[in-house]
Design an enzyme around this catalytic site. Structure first.
Site, PDB file in Angstrom:
ATOM      1  N   MET A  29       0.832  -1.204   0.000  1.00  0.00           N
ATOM      2  CA  MET A  29       0.000   0.000   0.000  1.00  0.00           C
ATOM      3  C   MET A  29       0.869   1.257   0.000  1.00  0.00           C
ATOM      4  SD  MET A  29      -3.436  -0.896   2.065  1.00  0.00           S
ATOM      5  CE  MET A  29      -2.815  -0.621   3.713  1.00  0.00           C
ATOM      6  N   ALA A  31       4.043   4.017   0.979  1.00  0.00           N
ATOM      7  CA  ALA A  31       4.753   4.550   2.155  1.00  0.00           C
ATOM      8  C   ALA A  31       5.821   3.535   2.544  1.00  0.00           C
ATOM      9  CB  ALA A  31       3.807   4.845   3.316  1.00  0.00           C
ATOM     10  N   LEU A  32       6.649   3.233   1.582  1.00  0.00           N
ATOM     11  CA  LEU A  32       7.549   2.084   1.698  1.00  0.00           C
ATOM     12  C   LEU A  32       8.648   2.284   2.738  1.00  0.00           C
ATOM     13  CD1 LEU A  32       7.919   1.172  -2.095  1.00  0.00           C
ATOM     14  CD2 LEU A  32       6.268   0.301  -0.423  1.00  0.00           C
ATOM     15  N   GLY A  35      11.128  -2.859   5.398  1.00  0.00           N
ATOM     16  CA  GLY A  35      10.416  -4.148   5.394  1.00  0.00           C
ATOM     17  C   GLY A  35       9.917  -4.466   3.994  1.00  0.00           C
ATOM     18  N   HIS A  36       9.277  -3.473   3.367  1.00  0.00           N
ATOM     19  CA  HIS A  36       8.805  -3.665   1.992  1.00  0.00           C
ATOM     20  C   HIS A  36       9.979  -3.964   1.053  1.00  0.00           C
ATOM     21  CE1 HIS A  36       5.562  -0.733   3.438  1.00  0.00           C
ATOM     22  NE2 HIS A  36       4.875  -1.809   3.117  1.00  0.00           N
ATOM     23  N   ARG A 147       5.572 -11.744   7.000  1.00  0.00           N
ATOM     24  CA  ARG A 147       4.927 -12.488   8.086  1.00  0.00           C
ATOM     25  C   ARG A 147       4.488 -11.553   9.204  1.00  0.00           C
ATOM     26  NH1 ARG A 147       8.685 -17.117   7.283  1.00  0.00           N
ATOM     27  NH2 ARG A 147       9.669 -16.756   9.291  1.00  0.00           N
ATOM     28  N   VAL A 175      10.678  -7.538   9.446  1.00  0.00           N
ATOM     29  CA  VAL A 175      11.844  -6.651   9.549  1.00  0.00           C
ATOM     30  C   VAL A 175      11.561  -5.639  10.658  1.00  0.00           C
ATOM     31  CG1 VAL A 175      13.271  -4.960   8.322  1.00  0.00           C
ATOM     32  CG2 VAL A 175      12.386  -6.971   7.112  1.00  0.00           C
ATOM     33  N   ARG A 186       2.411   2.529   9.404  1.00  0.00           N
ATOM     34  CA  ARG A 186       1.629   3.214  10.448  1.00  0.00           C
ATOM     35  C   ARG A 186       2.513   3.756  11.571  1.00  0.00           C
ATOM     36  NH1 ARG A 186      -2.632  -0.706   8.826  1.00  0.00           N
ATOM     37  NH2 ARG A 186      -4.349   0.580   8.057  1.00  0.00           N
TER      38      ARG A 186
HETATM   39  P1  AMP Z   1       1.454  -2.944   3.482  1.00  0.00           P
HETATM   40  O1  AMP Z   1       1.986  -1.910   2.556  1.00  0.00           O
HETATM   41  O2  AMP Z   1       1.524  -2.552   4.919  1.00  0.00           O
HETATM   42  O3  AMP Z   1       0.103  -3.465   3.071  1.00  0.00           O
HETATM   43  O4  AMP Z   1       2.442  -4.172   3.380  1.00  0.00           O
HETATM   44  C1  AMP Z   1       2.822  -4.712   2.145  1.00  0.00           C
HETATM   45  C2  AMP Z   1       3.606  -5.948   2.381  1.00  0.00           C
HETATM   46  O5  AMP Z   1       4.747  -5.664   3.176  1.00  0.00           O
HETATM   47  C3  AMP Z   1       2.815  -7.035   3.142  1.00  0.00           C
HETATM   48  O6  AMP Z   1       3.141  -8.303   2.625  1.00  0.00           O
HETATM   49  C4  AMP Z   1       3.324  -6.864   4.538  1.00  0.00           C
HETATM   50  O7  AMP Z   1       3.208  -8.044   5.330  1.00  0.00           O
HETATM   51  C5  AMP Z   1       4.777  -6.529   4.279  1.00  0.00           C
HETATM   52  N1  AMP Z   1       5.382  -5.882   5.439  1.00  0.00           N
HETATM   53  C6  AMP Z   1       4.949  -4.780   6.086  1.00  0.00           C
HETATM   54  N2  AMP Z   1       5.748  -4.495   7.138  1.00  0.00           N
HETATM   55  C7  AMP Z   1       6.720  -5.446   7.141  1.00  0.00           C
HETATM   56  C8  AMP Z   1       7.841  -5.715   7.984  1.00  0.00           C
HETATM   57  N3  AMP Z   1       8.141  -4.946   9.040  1.00  0.00           N
HETATM   58  N4  AMP Z   1       8.603  -6.787   7.696  1.00  0.00           N
HETATM   59  C9  AMP Z   1       8.324  -7.590   6.634  1.00  0.00           C
HETATM   60  N5  AMP Z   1       7.279  -7.388   5.798  1.00  0.00           N
HETATM   61  C10 AMP Z   1       6.481  -6.333   6.061  1.00  0.00           C
END
Ligand code: AMP
Length: 291
Positions: A29, A31-32, A35-36, A147, A175, A186
């Site tokens: 979504m 705001a990378l 982790g992304h 995860r 991460v 967030r």
């Molecule tokens: P989001 O943009 O929050 O919907 O996340 C997109 C992808 O990044 C999803 O597969 C999340 O599980 C993964 N993700 C978000 N935060 C982390 C993190 N801290 N470590 C690993 N993967 C993450």
């Protein structure tokens, strides 16, 4: 240069071209954060071409949730994707993903019901719907998910099997920042003092990992201790539960004798945070000096 696509047809054609050699896919979504980007690196291990998507999916937000204020920074994201080595980016408008007159939803039942499913009605239906659409557009690929969103990963694995989609779903470890807090878009909402409070979450996870490795197998006792750890420092707890790590159902007889997940969802100020560990399986959560 990352090639950016706004339309389903353009992105689909680019995926089609890349597929023979192998396509990796990382849906987000935006705001990378690191982790992304770690997911992009992981996708590259599986395939020579990596596509990412950025789409703040309205159907997975509840009416009182943060859809309107969710952080958006396409330019910054593009720069990060470039550095991380992504090749394609799909960044569609809402109408491109939900065409006029749309009436279709994908719903997964049991594994989507507990934990976040019971606190965010409709959330996993929104996730399952948008991910199914994305998979229908990319076609066969290796898709990498974090995860950190453990239940989301379980829902996506289930729907991929059930709908017979030609997608290899890979889960990647959470991460964390140096202080132990799981990276999340967030986290941008947290004030410095809220951020300090939020460190109770990784501290509770690390404590549970320690008690588990010392031989404690009492699911309720482990969950209660974690709840106590975060109670004073968070503003509202949605859940602190130890569940079966495959079915996400309660641990039978309360005694852990199968993979078990400690999952936490709580609010710090106005921000809802989630985190988890698979006991005895995930690397120990490393806490920084402030925790
Ligand atoms: P989001 O943009 O929050 O919907 O996340 C997109 C992808 O990044 C999803 O597969 C999340 O599980 C993964 N993700 C978000 N935060 C982390 C993190 N801290 N470590 C690993 N993967 C993450």
């Amino acid at each position: 240069m990352v090639q950016v696509f706004r339309t389903v047809s353009g992105f689909r054609a680019a995926c089609e071209n890349a597929r023979t050699a192998g396509l990796g896919f990382v849906p987000t979504m935006g705001a990378l954060h690191d982790g992304h980007l770690a997911l992009v690196t992981e996708a590259r291990r599986h395939a020579p071409t990596v596509a990412a998507s950025i789409f703040v999916n309205p159907t997975q937000f509840g009416v009182n949730e943060d859809l309107a204020r969710y952080p958006r920074d396409l330019e910054g994201d593009l720069e990060k994707l470039q550095k991380a080595g992504a090749d394609l980016l799909f960044a569609p408008a809402v109408e491109e993903m939900y065409p006029e007159g749309e009436q279709t939803r994908v719903s997964v039942s049991r594994v989507a019901a507990p934990l976040c499913g019971s606190f965010r009605p409709g959330h996993f239906e929104g996730v399952a719907t948008v991910v199914t659409k994305l998979f229908a557009i990319t076609g066969a690929c290796t898709a990498v998910f974090g995860r950190k969103d453990y239940q989301q990963l379980a829902v996506i694995k289930r729907l991929t099997i059930d709908l017979r989609l030609p997608i290899n779903v890979v889960g990647f470890p959470t991460v964390r920042d140096l202080d132990g807090l799981a990276k999340s878009s967030r986290n941008f909402y947290l004030s410095p003092s809220e951020r300090a409070q939020a460190l109770a979450i990784p501290a509770a996870l690390a404590e549970a990992q320690d008690t588990f490795s010392n031989g404690d197998r009492d699911a309720a006792a482990i969950a209660n201790r974690a709840r106590k750890r975060i109670e004073a420092l968070t503003d509202r707890i949605d859940y602190v539960e130890v569940v079966d790590a495959d079915s996400l159902e309660p641990v039978v007889g309360n005694k852990i004798d199968h993979r078990a997940l400690l999952a936490i969802a709580c609010h710090v100020g106005k921000t809802r945070l989630i985190d988890n560990v698979v006991l005895g399986e995930d690397a120990r959560v490393v806490l920084g000096e402030k925790a």
